[in-house]
Design an enzyme around this catalytic site. Structure first.
Site, PDB file in Angstrom:
ATOM      1  N   GLY A 269       0.796  -1.214   0.000  1.00  0.00           N
ATOM      2  CA  GLY A 269       0.000   0.000   0.000  1.00  0.00           C
ATOM      3  C   GLY A 269       0.826   1.260   0.000  1.00  0.00           C
ATOM      4  O   GLY A 269       1.902   1.328  -0.613  1.00  0.00           O
ATOM      5  N   HIS A 270       0.337   2.260   0.729  1.00  0.00           N
ATOM      6  CA  HIS A 270       0.875   3.620   0.682  1.00  0.00           C
ATOM      7  C   HIS A 270       2.302   3.705   1.222  1.00  0.00           C
ATOM      8  O   HIS A 270       3.210   4.194   0.546  1.00  0.00           O
ATOM      9  CB  HIS A 270      -0.062   4.517   1.496  1.00  0.00           C
ATOM     10  CG  HIS A 270       0.204   5.981   1.384  1.00  0.00           C
ATOM     11  ND1 HIS A 270       0.100   6.667   0.202  1.00  0.00           N
ATOM     12  CD2 HIS A 270       0.554   6.895   2.329  1.00  0.00           C
ATOM     13  CE1 HIS A 270       0.366   7.959   0.412  1.00  0.00           C
ATOM     14  NE2 HIS A 270       0.658   8.116   1.700  1.00  0.00           N
ATOM     15  N   PHE A 271       2.535   3.218   2.437  1.00  0.00           N
ATOM     16  CA  PHE A 271       3.855   3.282   3.066  1.00  0.00           C
ATOM     17  C   PHE A 271       4.663   2.046   2.661  1.00  0.00           C
ATOM     18  O   PHE A 271       4.975   1.177   3.475  1.00  0.00           O
ATOM     19  CB  PHE A 271       3.716   3.373   4.582  1.00  0.00           C
ATOM     20  CG  PHE A 271       3.409   4.750   5.084  1.00  0.00           C
ATOM     21  CD1 PHE A 271       4.411   5.669   5.328  1.00  0.00           C
ATOM     22  CD2 PHE A 271       2.095   5.144   5.317  1.00  0.00           C
ATOM     23  CE1 PHE A 271       4.132   6.943   5.792  1.00  0.00           C
ATOM     24  CE2 PHE A 271       1.799   6.414   5.794  1.00  0.00           C
ATOM     25  CZ  PHE A 271       2.818   7.321   6.030  1.00  0.00           C
TER      26      PHE A 271
END
Length: 304
Positions: free
Chosen positions: A275-277
């Protein structure tokens, strides 16, 4: 057993335009200074601590520099003009301070790692000073309309005078939302340490930290307006680029990564099952890619 070289990391402050800016800086081993420095620009709601493991992995071989923006992490959080203070929290202003930071450190040429908020800050630096940028590492740092999810579009549409808008932003500043940004989209949440979201939430909950986040949320639309300018900069200057992207980002989905190839057809693209991180659980994949990229950019005869 051969022990991998572990870098020294300095933790320093420097004053820029009256703001005390905290930053982390790795100390490369002797003989490891050929590659250009890597400036690490963090995202929301984090700070330079999100790069700690990357700095441990690569800092003995490259100079890595990770500042905290005003209002984030260990940097000063001057009172916002929206609450009668002296500092205007806009992305232009964050870029002003980071520009002063680069000048204060005497960085003349560097590779820039842009993630999340780091993209609008970093691309402002790039368009102001194209001569500074030796290359780009883009990790879920968006610069294209197709890289905005419906969730992101709804967020960007918020304005300060919209009924309920401030409450919507405040909901993003809570622990469940912060944790969700770290674990959302990951294939194995057990690979994501709780330290990141816990430390982020600590800083978000400090006195005086809510107004800066509200101000930046309501300014985010200014970044979308600049996408065409940033894309023109990419096409004109064609910096060497490595794009590593968590494909399941709830804010900046996979099409935003592929869009970079339109303006940088020679960019190296890696879509990751996370995902994002992405650094949280995909560091073993990302760190070698960055090392190889820095070696190429710093190699004799490389375009600088």
């Amino acid at each position: 057993m051969v022990i991998q070289t572990v870098p020294q990391i300095r933790h320093r402050h420097i004053e820029v335009d009256g703001v005390r800016v905290f930053f982390r800086e790795s100390v490369p081993s002797p003989g490891a200074e050929d590659a250009p420095p890597l400036l690490l620009l963090h995202g929301f709601p984090s700070a330079s601590h999100q790069f700690r493991r990357l700095m441990d992995a690569l800092g003995a071989h490259y100079r890595l520099i990770a500042p905290d923006y005003p209002g984030f992490g260990h940097s000063d959080a001057p009172a916002s003009t929206s609450e009668g203070g002296s500092f205007t929290y806009t992305f232009d202003r964050l870029a002003d301070v980071m520009e002063g930071f680069v000048l204060a450190l005497g960085l003349e040429r560097f590779v820039m790692y842009v993630f999340d908020f780091g993209a609008p800050v970093g691309f402002r630096l790039a368009t102001r000073h194209p001569e500074w940028i030796a290359g780009l590492v883009v990790q879920n740092g968006n610069a294209y309309a197709e890289g905005l999810s419906p969730t992101a579009r709804d967020f960007i549409a918020l304005r300060r005078d919209t009924p309920g808008a401030a409450d919507t932003v405040r909901a993003l500043l809570t622990l469940p939302a912060t944790r969700g940004q770290y674990e959302g989209g990951t294939a194995d949440p057990q690979l994501v340490a709780p330290d990141g979201w816990t430390l982020d939430q600590h800083f978000l909950d400090l006195p005086g930290r809510t107004a800066p986040q509200l101000d930046l949320a309501f300014d985010y639309h200014s970044n979308v307006a600049l996408y065409p300018r940033w894309q023109e900069w990419l096409r004109t200057h064609t910096p060497p680029a490595l794009v590593v992207w968590g494909a399941h980002d709830m804010f900046f989905p996979e099409p935003g990564a592929r869009a970079y190839l339109r303006d940088l057809p020679d960019a190296e693209l890696h879509l990751l099952d996370t995902g994002h991180f992405a650094l949280e659980d995909r560091l073993p994949v990302i760190a070698p890619l960055i090392a190889a990229f820095l070696d190429r950019v710093g190699a004799p005869g490389a375009v600088r």
